[in-house]
Design an enzyme around this catalytic site. Structure first.
Site, PDB file in Angstrom:
ATOM      1  N   GLY A  19       0.827  -1.204   0.000  1.00 17.14           N
ATOM      2  CA  GLY A  19       0.000   0.000   0.000  1.00 17.14           C
ATOM      3  C   GLY A  19       0.849   1.236   0.000  1.00 17.14           C
ATOM      4  O   GLY A  19       2.077   1.177  -0.146  1.00 17.14           O
ATOM      5  N   ASN A  20       0.179   2.373   0.195  1.00 20.82           N
ATOM      6  CA  ASN A  20       0.836   3.671   0.128  1.00 20.82           C
ATOM      7  C   ASN A  20       1.443   4.043   1.473  1.00 20.82           C
ATOM      8  O   ASN A  20       0.705   4.265   2.436  1.00 20.82           O
ATOM      9  CB  ASN A  20      -0.202   4.718  -0.300  1.00 20.82           C
ATOM     10  CG  ASN A  20       0.287   6.132  -0.106  1.00 20.82           C
ATOM     11  OD1 ASN A  20       1.378   6.477  -0.554  1.00 20.82           O
ATOM     12  ND2 ASN A  20      -0.494   6.943   0.578  1.00 20.82           N
ATOM     13  N   GLU A  21       2.748   4.110   1.544  1.00 17.55           N
ATOM     14  CA  GLU A  21       3.467   4.659   2.694  1.00 17.55           C
ATOM     15  C   GLU A  21       3.183   3.938   4.001  1.00 17.55           C
ATOM     16  O   GLU A  21       3.250   4.542   5.074  1.00 17.55           O
ATOM     17  CB  GLU A  21       3.131   6.149   2.862  1.00 17.55           C
ATOM     18  CG  GLU A  21       3.509   6.985   1.652  1.00 17.55           C
ATOM     19  CD  GLU A  21       3.000   8.415   1.739  1.00 17.55           C
ATOM     20  OE1 GLU A  21       2.416   8.769   2.775  1.00 17.55           O
ATOM     21  OE2 GLU A  21       3.181   9.152   0.767  1.00 17.55           O
ATOM     22  N   GLN A  22       2.793   2.680   3.953  1.00 20.98           N
ATOM     23  CA  GLN A  22       2.479   1.989   5.199  1.00 20.98           C
ATOM     24  C   GLN A  22       2.349   0.481   4.947  1.00 20.98           C
ATOM     25  O   GLN A  22       2.378   0.030   3.818  1.00 20.98           O
ATOM     26  CB  GLN A  22       1.167   2.492   5.766  1.00 20.98           C
ATOM     27  CG  GLN A  22       0.008   2.205   4.816  1.00 20.98           C
ATOM     28  CD  GLN A  22      -1.175   3.061   5.124  1.00 20.98           C
ATOM     29  OE1 GLN A  22      -1.832   2.815   6.114  1.00 20.98           O
ATOM     30  NE2 GLN A  22      -1.433   4.052   4.299  1.00 20.98           N
TER      31      GLN A  22
END
Lengths: 264, 237
Positions: free
Chosen positions: B200-203
């Protein structure tokens, strides 16, 4: 004339209408009461693949949201309710099968869920924006005539609402679904009013004989500084017939030289 | 040597998985990212002929021989990539989608992706809040040499952050998420431009999803054996 083995894309001749403005059921639409071929209200020409909003923009029923501040003039699903962006899509197609041919109706992606009606038969397509749906319609097709296809498309379950100040992902409700999340607006994007509801990717018929190829997987392995290379190929095969199928399975790897030329 | 026919018998109504004997290539033309060499593509065609019927189905796909490796550099914290054994300096751009109304034509994809290649990019990152991109997108990334970093659908909408606070445990239906992830992998996995799947995005996704993605996307044991038991000259896909 019998169908040729292969894929036929259904991207032309689609109509659409807001579901609350259509008085007929899916069974009626695909049997006794199809929409008129020259669309009259509430039916309009549809953009497939595309979203409900793409169809509304194409018919000039809402302004283009990407010009100026015109997105502000389009009703958001949080204010309208999900039924406002719940739409029927309708088309017809001809398909005449020969003996032992089979045909699947394939949707490469729908946002978010749908009911499919073909010649009065109903199939429910489950939720999820990023999944393919494949329905064996061989026994449903009209052998010599026109086939009527209607798809009722529902928006995401949790379209959410947009706070007055906007912000990252609105109220984040869309994240409860398996769907694209930018549609509630982000730091770089205004909210998409229908949350991208629609038949948003390819619709196609695939005609096969008794055995169908599904999702081949190609992998390569490398040895001796890339001098020695192997291609590993796995396929899933489905025998749709009620007899044992004796098959010749062929793989051919060629170099593309030009559009229609290759060396083997 | 690049043409093979096998006999297969399939019971009535059955689904079977069949693996061809591996096909040998001597020094095939490799697929390289934009700026490192040619984007050599081979056409792989699979057909199945059934006795007393003839050709029953066919499938074809452009395939590029390439090996993509990456790891997190302990000194910088950045991810370093190698393609076909050569280090590559990534010049990437963020990508959400081609059109907010999802009118995703081949013509539009071709123009968009060629534009990125003309800008001298060699990677596009498909952000987790956008789409799992379509086969046509990947086709033109194959053609123009854009590596693709494809994220699954996890963002700040689903991690307990934000105001108001988002659902901390990802999407409500984790099984549905995994079904969509598996189907998306099957849709896109043969494209040489596909370089990296990211949760996922940034995590990190919720624990069960992250664990399932890692399990499903790990290398098949057949290829793992090359690492553990192969000679020093052997390399891994």
């Amino acid at each position: 004339m019998a169908e040729v083995i292969g894929k036929r894309i259904l991207n032309k001749g689609w109509l659409a209408a807001r579901s609350s403005e259509v008085e007929f059921t899916g069974i009626q639409l695909t049997t006794t009461n199809p929409p008129p071929s020259a669309p009259t209200s509430p039916w309009m020409e549809a953009v497939v693949p595309g979203t409900v909003l793409a169809t509304l923009v194409s018919n000039k029923l809402v302004p283009d949201p990407f010009y100026g501040l015109k997105n502000e003039a389009i009703l958001d699903i949080a204010d309208s309710g999900r039924e406002y962006y719940t739409f029927w899509f309708f088309t017809t197609f001809e398909c005449k099968l020969s003996n032992n041919q089979h045909v699947d109706l394939n949707f490469r992606a729908i946002n978010y869920s749908a009911e499919v009606y073909l010649n009065g038969h109903k199939e429910v397509l489950p939720k999820g924006m990023f999944r393919r749906h494949s329905i064996d319609v061989t026994s449903i097709l009209h052998p010599d005539g026109k086939n009527l296809l209607a798809v009722l498309v529902y928006p995401p379950d949790h379209p959410g609402s947009i706070p007055p100040e906007g912000g990252q992902g609105g109220d984040h409700e869309i994240g409860k679904d398996v769907a694209t999340q930018y549609v509630e607006g982000w730091d770089w994007m205004a909210p998409i009013r229908d949350r991208n509801t629609g038949i948003w990717d390819e619709v196609a018929l695939s005609v096969t004989g008794p055995v169908k190829i599904v999702d081949p997987h190609l992998v390569s392995s490398f040895f001796d500084n890339y001098k020695r290379v192997y291609l590993h190929t796995t396929v899933k095969l489905v025998n749709k017939s009620n007899l044992v199928a004796e098959c010749s399975l062929n793989i051919q790897v060629g170099t593309e030289l030009d559009e229609n030329l290759r060396s083997v | 040597e690049h043409l093979q026919t096998q006999h297969v018998s399939i019971p009535a109504g059955a689904h079977v998985q069949y693996t061809f004997p591996k096909i040998f290539f001597y020094k095939p033309n490799l697929w390289w990212p934009n700026g490192m060499g040619k984007q050599s593509l081979y056409n792989v065609e699979i057909t199945v002929d059934v006795n007393d019927f003839g050709e029953s189905d066919s499938w074809n796909h452009h395939f590029g021989f390439r090996k993509v490796e990456s790891h997190i550099d302990s000194a910088t914290g950045g991810r370093l990539f190698k393609v076909n054994g050569r280090p590559i300096f990534i010049r990437g751009g963020n990508w959400i989608l081609s059109d907010g109304l999802l009118r995703l034509s081949r013509k539009r994809y071709k123009a968009d992706i060629k534009f990125h290649a003309d800008m001298n990019f060699n990677m596009m990152r498909c952000w987790g809040g956008g789409l799992a991109e379509r086969p046509e997108f990947y086709h033109f990334c194959d053609i123009y040499g854009l590596l693709v970093w494809q994220e699954f659908w996890i963002t700040g909408d689903v991690d307990g952050r934000g105001d108001p606070v988002s659902n901390p445990d990802g999407p409500l239906d984790h099984d549905l998420f995994m079904f969509c992830a598996r189907d998306t992998v099957k849709l896109l996995r043969n494209h040489p431009s596909l370089a990296l799947w990211v949760g996922g995005n940034e995590q990190v996704p919720p624990k069960d999803i992250n664990s399932a993605l890692k399990t499903d996307l790990q290398l098949h044991p057949y290829f793992e054996s090359f690492i553990h038991h192969g000679s020093s000259e052997e390399e891994l896909s």
